[in-house]
Design a protein around this motif. Structure first.
Motif, PDB file in Angstrom:
ATOM      1  N   ARG A   1       0.840  -1.208   0.000  1.00  0.00           N
ATOM      2  CA  ARG A   1       0.000   0.000   0.000  1.00  0.00           C
ATOM      3  C   ARG A   1       0.875   1.258   0.000  1.00  0.00           C
ATOM      4  O   ARG A   1       0.610   2.224  -0.713  1.00  0.00           O
ATOM      5  N   HIS A   2       1.938   1.190   0.811  1.00  0.00           N
ATOM      6  CA  HIS A   2       2.885   2.315   0.875  1.00  0.00           C
ATOM      7  C   HIS A   2       3.482   2.607  -0.506  1.00  0.00           C
ATOM      8  O   HIS A   2       3.646   3.769  -0.895  1.00  0.00           O
ATOM      9  N   TYR A   3       3.801   1.570  -1.255  1.00  0.00           N
ATOM     10  CA  TYR A   3       4.394   1.741  -2.585  1.00  0.00           C
ATOM     11  C   TYR A   3       3.341   2.059  -3.657  1.00  0.00           C
ATOM     12  O   TYR A   3       3.693   2.294  -4.821  1.00  0.00           O
ATOM     13  N   GLY A   4       2.051   1.965  -3.292  1.00  0.00           N
ATOM     14  CA  GLY A   4       0.997   2.249  -4.252  1.00  0.00           C
ATOM     15  C   GLY A   4       0.693   1.102  -5.200  1.00  0.00           C
ATOM     16  O   GLY A   4       0.090   1.300  -6.258  1.00  0.00           O
TER      17      GLY A   4
ATOM     18  N   TYR B   1      -5.825  -9.119   4.167  1.00  0.00           N
ATOM     19  CA  TYR B   1      -5.114  -7.843   4.253  1.00  0.00           C
ATOM     20  C   TYR B   1      -5.314  -7.013   2.990  1.00  0.00           C
ATOM     21  O   TYR B   1      -5.378  -5.785   3.051  1.00  0.00           O
ATOM     22  N   ALA B   2      -5.416  -7.683   1.844  1.00  0.00           N
ATOM     23  CA  ALA B   2      -5.691  -6.952   0.607  1.00  0.00           C
ATOM     24  C   ALA B   2      -7.074  -6.310   0.690  1.00  0.00           C
ATOM     25  O   ALA B   2      -7.250  -5.146   0.295  1.00  0.00           O
TER      26      ALA B   2
ATOM     27  N   ILE C   1      -6.870  -3.440  -2.025  1.00  0.00           N
ATOM     28  CA  ILE C   1      -5.945  -3.834  -3.091  1.00  0.00           C
ATOM     29  C   ILE C   1      -6.472  -5.149  -3.673  1.00  0.00           C
ATOM     30  O   ILE C   1      -7.032  -5.964  -2.952  1.00  0.00           O
ATOM     31  N   GLU C   2      -6.279  -5.350  -4.978  1.00  0.00           N
ATOM     32  CA  GLU C   2      -6.709  -6.611  -5.602  1.00  0.00           C
ATOM     33  C   GLU C   2      -5.795  -7.763  -5.203  1.00  0.00           C
ATOM     34  O   GLU C   2      -4.572  -7.617  -5.233  1.00  0.00           O
TER      35      GLU C   2
ATOM     36  N   ASN D   1     -14.741  -5.792   2.599  1.00  0.00           N
ATOM     37  CA  ASN D   1     -14.402  -4.376   2.751  1.00  0.00           C
ATOM     38  C   ASN D   1     -13.612  -4.031   4.006  1.00  0.00           C
ATOM     39  O   ASN D   1     -13.044  -2.951   4.104  1.00  0.00           O
ATOM     40  N   GLU D   2     -13.589  -4.953   4.982  1.00  0.00           N
ATOM     41  CA  GLU D   2     -12.813  -4.697   6.193  1.00  0.00           C
ATOM     42  C   GLU D   2     -11.718  -5.751   6.378  1.00  0.00           C
ATOM     43  O   GLU D   2     -10.841  -5.587   7.229  1.00  0.00           O
TER      44      GLU D   2
END
Lengths: 399, 399
Positions: free
Chosen positions: A122-125, A144-145, A150-151, B341-342
């Motif tokens: 996520r930090h790296y986008g 976590y995704a 995130i996909e 979503n969570e």
């Protein structure tokens, strides 16, 4: 929290920048390319005790494995409550402790590595993550995704336990079931990732899953009063936790939190139906051979060749440990034994560790006075269908 | 740890001794007899702050829910690492926290009550414990009884989730599957217990399960920085956690740890397929009627009449709360929503709480500024078969 100084290749010791997403070493003269370790500048922690540095405020948002944020990347975490799992004292073996990783989110130790890897993604986008999985990494990545928006693209063997399939689907991941084992899944990810724009978040093919798993090393030492045990029994598929713990031990010694020279003997436990590390260890080899026709009901151990096998074998030898194979029969006998006599319902992988412990006690490699940490890497409840079949328990009212 | 001063009847306030095992009040003028509360002499804690009294040493064996040992019986615990579960902040609702009880041993909140009840059973020297269960109490009793070397006799509906059956069998419990619901199971325990020499460890029919569950009340307040939330959403089958939390709030106010007059509104959530407390609440009744033809896939909510219904209804009214029913369709829609979503895979019971929260937000009973604790009483992974069926997920490679 410290800034990352650089990423260091575990083979050729080249230094890479962590400013952009990295996968494997780009400088290695030989193939396969080395996995990367995260290195920090920790000079500001020198002279400060572990008790002072490690957070212990129960109302802090930095709970669970994030109590070790002083030695983790300085990035806003994607967290679901991972880490700080129970260290249970065996009722029958005075020296044995059971590290209950099934208490993690998604019911397995995979939560630690993927919490950190998705945090960094996520930090790296990064927007699309792909992974081959024997089962539990799939559920953890999917969770976590989903939390990070995130996909997730997941490739698992067709016969994974039901829980691994259902959780990944419920989290909304893109799931493909593959006729084969995890190495077949890895091949598909490798073939498609460039075309699809996927970042390959496979174990050791990016530097942060091992970094999350290293918290197991900090945690077991803290839970034992900032002391090393005599031995660690680790069910070894990809073996990333073993690699991560060894890195944690190295860091704690550099920080002056632990005295060098007393690290635990590390025992890698596999199923006799898929024991490439055991074979390589016994052969004195530096790396393992791809195991043919891998077959074990301990699905997390069905890894025919671990990417980090060369690191695992180094650690086993450096620590005076061993690689041990146990049969599926012994696994489920130990699972039943620990359920009925300790009140602890192990995963088949965890029961491989307890079975191996029994074996090494009986052969005199260890005795009851040794302080030993046995890892239950996943909740027994994730394997209900597998364990019911192995124990011959047919639910009379089940669907 | 304090000595128990006496046991107090929740109906007639008679005082009984805790020197021998007690079941229900023996002094109540009317039937049914009142459930008993444990009362301590806590004068030695007066003037001491919560932070000072509650243990927070990470290497202490008094971890998990036993950090509250200052307000629990002074007896050597039977423990498997229960309590101190994550309090997860919702990513979409700034005021909402998800209390993840699935991280407990045996994957549910039942671990807290049965850890304490089995601790006391061992203390009293009881050898055979019996329980009717909708599912999760069975697994928890089986585990703690195995750990304490006590016989467990378990009666469950024939169609409990697979996990509840398999775990209880693996722990070595004596399991009987019954054609019916938990009240049918309770009847069988009632009929046979005297002949068999079983101690009935049914919820509220002995005083210590509620005492273990009260730790949820201490814990949620501590995790919010020793402050009350505005509301608590509690999936209510037997409702013992709701009763236990209310007792904890009372104790904390008596100890001066919290100011009176600010307790949260308590919301009891049921399935519209089995909603006896909702019906009684809406009718203004003091107790519930036995619900006929109870049917819901949220197996823990399939309790046609809770023994403590009169206490639950009192608490809902005293707190300005409500009883709310949600349909199974809404339950599984909310389960899918929270997973995707969570990144949190709820039990159907937990998803009843999140569905009810959505409903009360949409109707304006609550708004986004309210601090709300939603209880996920069990791990989603305990319901893999049930949830797969509800979401239409057929495992293509499954057995």
């Amino acid at each position: 929290m410290p800034a990352i100084a650089y990423l260091e290749c575990s083979r050729c010791h080249a230094r890479l920048s962590a400013d952009t997403p990295q996968t494997l070493c780009t400088q290695c003269p030989d193939q396969p390319a080395g996995a990367l370790y995260v290195r920090y500048d920790l000079t500001h922690l020198q002279g400060r005790s572990a008790e002072e540095v490690v957070g212990n405020d129960p109302t802090s948002p930095w709970s669970g494995m994030w109590r070790y944020r002083a030695v983790l990347p300085d990035v806003e975490p994607v967290t679901l409550g991972e880490g700080w799992t129970p260290m249970l004292r065996s009722k029958r073996h005075p020296g044995a402790f059971l590290k209950e990783e099934g208490a993690n989110p998604t019911g397995s130790f995979k939560a630690r590595g993927l919490a950190l890897a998705v945090t960094m993604a996520r930090h790296y986008g990064l927007k699309k993550l792909a992974v081959p999985s024997a089962g539990n990494a799939a559920g953890a990545l999917a969770a976590y995704a989903a939390a990070a928006d995130i996909e997730a693209h997941i490739f698992m063997p067709r016969d994974v336990p039901l829980a691994n399939y259902v959780e990944a689907m419920a989290y909304g991941a893109n799931v493909t079931l593959v006729d084969g084992v995890i190495s077949d899944c890895a091949r598909i990810v490798g073939e498609r990732k460039q075309r699809e724009g996927w970042f390959d978040i496979s174990t050791l093919k990016e530097p942060f899953r091992v970094e999350g798993k290293k918290t197991m090393g900090y945690e077991l030492v803290e839970q034992l009063g900032w002391e090393y045990p005599d031995a660690v029994f680790y069910p070894t598929g990809g073996g990333v936790g073993l690699i991560g713990m060894w890195k944690a031990f190295e860091e704690m010694e550099q920080l002056g939190w632990l005295k060098p020279g007393k690290r635990p003997r590390m025992f890698a436990i596999q199923s006799s139906g898929c024991a490439p590390v055991v074979q390589a260890f016994n052969d004195g080899a530096a790396a393992s051979q791809m195991w043919q026709n891998a077959e074990t009901a301990a699905s997390g151990l069905r890894v025919p060749k671990a990417y980090g096998d060369y690191i695992i074998l180094d650690i086993l030898r450096a620590s005076g440990g061993m690689a041990v194979a146990v049969s599926d029969d012994d696994i489920f006998a130990s699972l039943r034994d620990w359920a009925a006599n300790e009140g602890i319902f192990l995963s088949p992988e965890g029961a491989a560790a307890t079975a191996a412990y029994d074996h090494l006690l009986s052969t005199g490699v260890l005795d009851a006075s040794h302080r030993v940490v046995l890892f239950n890497t996943g909740a027994g409840l994730k394997y209900t269908d597998v364990t019911a079949a192995a124990l011959g328990l047919k639910h009379p009212g089940g669907a």
